[in-house]
Design an enzyme around this catalytic site. Structure first.
Site, short mmCIF file in Angstrom:
data_model
loop_
_atom_site.label_atom_id
_atom_site.label_comp_id
_atom_site.label_asym_id
_atom_site.label_seq_id
_atom_site.Cartn_x
_atom_site.Cartn_y
_atom_site.Cartn_z
CB THR B 17 13.50 5.99 1.14
OG1 THR B 17 12.83 5.42 0.68
CG2 THR B 17 14.01 7.19 0.21
CB SER B 59 9.83 0.18 6.37
OG SER B 59 8.97 0.87 5.31
CB THR B 88 7.82 6.55 4.63
OG1 THR B 88 8.05 6.14 3.23
CG2 THR B 88 8.67 7.55 4.92
CG ASP B 89 6.64 2.06 1.75
OD1 ASP B 89 5.79 3.24 1.38
OD2 ASP B 89 7.35 1.81 0.90
#
Lengths: 166, 166, 166, 166
Positions: B17, B59, B88-89
């Site tokens: 992101t 990700s 971030t996931d």
């Protein structure tokens, strides 16, 4: 485990360029309401912290009495992890005034461009300070120009606009 | 002493992101040219660093092969201090894939809002990672939500939009 | 029809708050390289225009000679549609000095907060001026505080930070 | 004379890229709370206005019923000066649906980059629309790409990312 287990951080603000605002009615810039809380909100900080807005001064105007007050505020606070936002011109002088505080990790930072600018080093420098007060050992540190400096072994090169190791 | 004496930092970008851009002609957001160099320039970083733009992926699309490549890139680099920008996931999954790298301080970070947004956590998080790779010991760390986490003892709460200790 | 058929706009810059930059080495703000071209690029302007950076002054420092030069620059230019960026404190005085220019639509604008700030009225005010020089008839106009004012029938309320009709 | 004498402006919002927000929990962008009020506040607009947040749609999803509702909302409003924020892909189609409204100056605008981006055309385009609804005659206008277009004589070149005269 919840965020309640994370070590709380004390953030003390003293003014400096990072908090400068433009006042059109005066045609001049002055230190205004601190931007630190807004920066932490934008950064989506979930880590527990407490802000003490101690003074609003250009760091060239800070007196010995001011530095004594800053040191006492930090020494007497319950938090062991401390971020101190500060004007850059005398940041190293204040770092020396905090050298005798024991058992606490104190990190000074500021900005060369006001946080209210679209392009400022404020958020990055504050992020560095937030991380350093968690990951470095007790002592006084300065996080500017992308580096984590020992607060007693650094100087500002005003003409070049950066901090350098001594 | 000059900046040449400061330990050089390797910055590896993988997408996420933090690097998303909006493409009007497609009416959709995609990962675009990395914003990391721009963020470091805005932060007036004088610390020596080198950027490797390794991939541009969400990700959730990262494969085991991708993680092997990331690990090899870091393990074989001359720098001992490493920042890895990442979606971030699955950030914690990649952290585990880097756990066996010895003698290096590797810090993962990303953002919940694209760096191109006026209000993003990108600069703050990147500042935290830059500081942590200098001040923390060898191992894998994650700097999100205002905290420095042990990379093996943290999870993302997707609904709440924050990272929490395990 | 292509953009070549659109009437070209002359943009004359004279300084003012809109172009103020902060200089850390001096601890002060000064008018710097004009932000107007950057603002037009960010606005994705495809309309033909030409920028003349005429002076870099706080509008309180503008002299009669300066105003004569501004008027001559506009009167002698080939463009019939003109935007003039200007400090706000004496904007109405300059408007009066341009009242005798015939057959041209001249629009003055500026900003109460520098364009370099994350939150500034600069882009909006410049957009208003760009539109007014295309859609209003010949004469002198001021676009500030969200209004299109007759340049001869408006005053700045400095304490309130806004322009009001006379 | 006070601002009460200035002609009030109706601002109708319908969604579009200008109001897109990023939702990390979904890994996607969606139209969210309108940014128009924030943009007008940042622009320090003192001119009287009223905002009606009518719908939150991508303009490719707008139906004939939606356009009928938009037209009725504008036709029945007491204000004679109207700004309509709208997605860019079908902006010209909506302009045609408003062509029969008599005695009102209606200006459509939007943005190619979301207003929440640090670098967006949103504030400039909105400023153009605010000015045009005050300075142009009755009819339908579009303010995009730095130009004031007759709303019935303009098209969007999607690949080039700009509006051009027909």
């Amino acid at each position: 485990m919840t965020t309640a287990k994370l070590p709380p951080i004390l953030v003390v603000t003293t003014g400096g360029t990072i908090d400068k605002q433009y006042f059109d009615a005066l045609s001049e810039y002055q230190i205004a309401e601190s931007m630190i809380e807004k920066l932490l909100e934008t950064a989506r900080v979930a880590h527990p912290f407490r802000i003490v807005e101690l003074m609003r001064k250009d760091s060239l105007e800070l007196t010995d009495e001011d530095r004594t007050l800053i040191a006492a505020t930090i020494a007497n606070a319950p938090e062991r992890h401390v971020v101190l936002t500060h004007g850059t011109d005398t940041m190293t002088e204040t770092a020396r005034a905090l050298a005798d505080i024991e058992g606490k990790t104190v990190v000074l930072c500021g900005a060369l461009a006001p946080a209210r600018f679209a392009e400022s080093d404020a958020a990055f420098n504050l992020g560095m300070a937030f991380a350093t007060c968690q990951s470095a050992g007790p002592g006084v540190w300065i996080t500017m120009s992308g580096s984590v400096f020992d607060g007693l072994k650094v100087r500002k090169d005003r003409a070049a606009g950066k901090f350098l190791p001594l």
